[in-house]
Design a protein around this motif. Structure first.
Motif, mmCIF file in Angstrom:
data_model
loop_
_atom_site.group_PDB
_atom_site.id
_atom_site.type_symbol
_atom_site.label_atom_id
_atom_site.label_comp_id
_atom_site.label_asym_id
_atom_site.label_seq_id
_atom_site.Cartn_x
_atom_site.Cartn_y
_atom_site.Cartn_z
ATOM 1 N N GLU A 56 -8.868 -34.641 -0.326
ATOM 2 C CA GLU A 56 -8.583 -33.567 -1.269
ATOM 3 C C GLU A 56 -9.734 -33.277 -2.210
ATOM 4 N N LEU B 27 -6.708 -40.446 0.833
ATOM 5 C CA LEU B 27 -6.148 -39.131 0.538
ATOM 6 C C LEU B 27 -6.967 -38.412 -0.525
ATOM 7 N N ALA C 264 1.427 -37.828 4.709
ATOM 8 C CA ALA C 264 0.832 -37.083 3.597
ATOM 9 C C ALA C 264 -0.240 -36.109 4.092
ATOM 10 N N ILE C 265 -1.031 -36.538 5.066
ATOM 11 C CA ILE C 265 -2.064 -35.647 5.623
ATOM 12 C C ILE C 265 -1.424 -34.447 6.311
ATOM 13 N N LYS C 266 -0.387 -34.694 7.103
ATOM 14 C CA LYS C 266 0.207 -33.631 7.897
ATOM 15 C C LYS C 266 1.068 -32.676 7.076
ATOM 16 N N THR C 267 1.512 -33.085 5.915
ATOM 17 C CA THR C 267 2.356 -32.208 5.096
ATOM 18 C C THR C 267 1.565 -31.487 4.006
ATOM 19 N N THR C 268 0.274 -31.733 3.936
ATOM 20 C CA THR C 268 -0.572 -31.031 2.969
ATOM 21 C C THR C 268 -1.259 -29.875 3.674
ATOM 22 N N PRO C 269 -1.053 -28.618 3.224
ATOM 23 C CA PRO C 269 -1.606 -27.460 3.953
ATOM 24 C C PRO C 269 -3.101 -27.563 4.214
ATOM 25 N N ARG C 270 -3.865 -28.074 3.256
ATOM 26 C CA ARG C 270 -5.318 -28.109 3.419
ATOM 27 C C ARG C 270 -5.755 -29.072 4.518
ATOM 28 N N THR C 271 -4.960 -30.106 4.807
ATOM 29 C CA THR C 271 -5.361 -31.129 5.781
ATOM 30 C C THR C 271 -4.406 -31.236 6.966
ATOM 31 N N ALA C 272 -3.451 -30.317 7.064
ATOM 32 C CA ALA C 272 -2.407 -30.460 8.082
ATOM 33 C C ALA C 272 -2.954 -30.484 9.504
#
Length: 535
Positions: free
Chosen positions: A52, A48, A79-87
């Motif tokens: 980031e 992660l 965590a990847i799917k709920t982070t706007p930059r990595t969704a």
């Protein structure tokens, strides 16, 4: 190159998250031999952090082991799917142990895009990565295209609703920068013959406008169009571009789009860095923007030319000077509506007649060239009738008959004041106009509020009201463009007008200038003012 523009089979940056060094080595070897760039992480936290970390190459896919020492692969995926930059980064789960259908369902429901069990087949793994990238890139291209089409639509609306050449330049240049995500330049000619050079360093930046050489558009148009209409793109080498546009901030090779809607017009030019156009889609979007901008520019040019012609015609209807009468001082002001508003039918007149000096101020209802034409007809008819010696209310009746016969459905206001020889009495006939303001020599003020019906209604007009005056009396006649304000009660505006006159200079010229400064700025209606002092 923008990663969204990559072909489906192009290599990608892929992140492997697995605590088993052997598994990471095997998977990364297969991926690297296939041309991909691989980032490795031994646990979920490190993976992660790589996603980031600023400066890390953009990851297009992640292969995540289910069993990790610090968290599960399901948690990493969440965590990847709920982070706007990595969704939108696709996740491929792998498992070193045999898991059932429920585990596969859990992974896919948690956001994973694919699931592979150990032992992993090389060809199956590479095919899964390729399919995942193909789907993700197609989705990204569709999302990007939708975004760029919204940008194109918004920019087209901005250039079409631009009310002047400055706002047009800002909309066209800023829109090109936003559409292509790069610096942009625009060059075009205003109706006044000024070449405008607009530049912007990037999206969301403020365009800067500066003049350019008169021959620059002709020199640029040689690169494309060849005198025709439409929109064409030309590639201009760096050296040639700098020779043509030495002050332009674009310093490399440029893609130049020229658009023209009429053969007799100079083209609109939009330039962006050559590397900003990646394919047919980019060229077509920029061409559409150029065509929309050229159409909007042509509309602005046509409106400016028609407005200028209408103003010139309107001025021919107005007196170029006022008569000089002993014992009577006159001042007048006429201010056309703003350059972006239609002309109106305001007018004024001062005529020497056998019965005295006749003052007139009026306004044809409406804003158009037709209103200005009607204004001219009324003014010329007024002069003819007045020279025949008719009293003010008979003048109103005759003009009412003329208007009803020649222009049915159109109405006008008209205030007439006849000043008797010697200036000791005035005769007022008002057909629905703003009442004139009378200012006594001692500073007392009052509106002469007697009035009759509008012209054009076919109604009789009452006899004039006679008012005695004393030396030093001032009369101020205005059209509603000076005192009316949108959203404000007219009585309040008239009270402010009276206060300004009462506290302002006694000199007619200075007072007229003061009233225009106080009430006549940024108005979308014509303004006429006629002031008189009876000495």
């Amino acid at each position: 190159m923008n990663p969204f523009a990559r072909q489906d089979g192009a290599p990608a940056v892929i992140l492997i998250v697995d605590d088993d060094a052997t598994n990471r080595y095997v998977l990364s070897s297969w991926l690297r031999r296939a041309g991909h760039t691989v980032l490795e992480a031994p646990d979920g936290t490190a993976g992660l952090e790589l996603l980031e970390l600023a400066g890390t190459p953009t990851v297009e896919a992640a292969i995540v082991d289910i069993n990790l020492p610090d968290m599960s692969g399901f948690q990493v995926c969440r965590a990847i799917k709920t982070t706007p930059r990595t969704a939108d980064v696709p996740v491929i789960h792998v498992s070193a142990v045999a898991l059932g259908a429920d585990d596969h369902a859990r992974g896919l429901q948690g956001g994973a895009d694919a699931y592979l069990n150990q032992p992993i087949d090389r060809d199956e793994m590479l095919a899964t990565v390729t399919a995942t990238l193909r789907y993700t890139r197609a989705r990204r291209r569709a999302e990007l295209l939708a975004l760029r089409l919204r940008t194109l639509n918004r920019t087209a609306l901005d250039v079409y609703r631009a009310v002047g050449f400055h706002s047009f330049a800002v909309a066209a240049t800023g829109g090109a920068a936003a559409l292509m995500s790069c610096p942009a330049t625009a060059v075009f000619l205003t109706p006044e013959g000024q070449v405008v050079h607009s530049t912007v360093p990037g999206p969301s930046e403020t365009p800067k406008l500066s003049p350019a050489r008169l021959d620059v558009l002709n020199r640029l148009s040689v690169q494309a169009l060849d005198g025709g209409t439409g929109a064409e793109i030309a590639q201009v080498p760096r050296a040639l571009w700098q020779a043509l546009m030495p002050s332009d901030p674009l310093r490399g090779d440029v893609s130049l789009i020229l658009a023209r809607t009429k053969r007799s017009r100079p083209p609109l030019c939009i330039a962006v860095p050559a590397e900003a156009l990646h394919g047919t889609e980019d060229r077509e979007l920029l061409q559409q923007l150029a065509v929309a901008s050229a159409l909007a520019l042509e509309s602005l040019r046509s409106y400016a030319e028609e407005h200028s012609l209408a103003l010139a015609l309107q001025k021919t209807f107005l007196p170029d000077r006022l008569p000089s009468v002993p014992g009577i001082e006159l001042a007048f002001r006429y201010v056309p509506a703003s350059a972006h508003a239609e002309i109106g039918g305001d007018f004024y007149e001062a005529l020497e007649t056998a019965d005295g000096l006749l003052l007139a101020i009026g306004d044809v209802v409406g804003h158009s060239l037709a209103a200005a034409a009607v204004m001219g007809e009324i003014r010329h008819a007024l002069r003819a009738y007045a020279l025949e010696g008719h009293p003010p209310h008979h003048l109103q009746d005759r003009l009412d008959t003329l208007l009803a016969h020649s222009r049915p459905g159109i109405t006008a206001t008209l205030c007439l004041i006849l000043i008797e020889p010697g200036g000791r009495r005035v005769h007022l006939s008002n057909a629905g106009h703003i009442p004139p303001l009378l200012v006594e020599p001692d500073g007392r003020t009052r509106f002469l509020e007697e009035h009759g019906p509008l012209l054009g209604l076919g109604l009789a007009h009452p006899a004039p009201t006679v008012h005695d005056t004393t030396p030093g009396t001032r009369l101020i006649m205005v059209t509603d463009g000076l005192v009316e304000e949108r959203g404000r009660d007219l009585d309040e505006s008239l009270q402010d007008f009276v206060a300004a006159v009462s506290s302002g200079p006694a000199d007619l010229e200075a007072m007229s200038d003061m009233l225009l400064r106080a009430f006549g700025t940024e108005k979308d209606d014509d303004i006429a003012l006629l002031a008189v002092r009876l000495d």
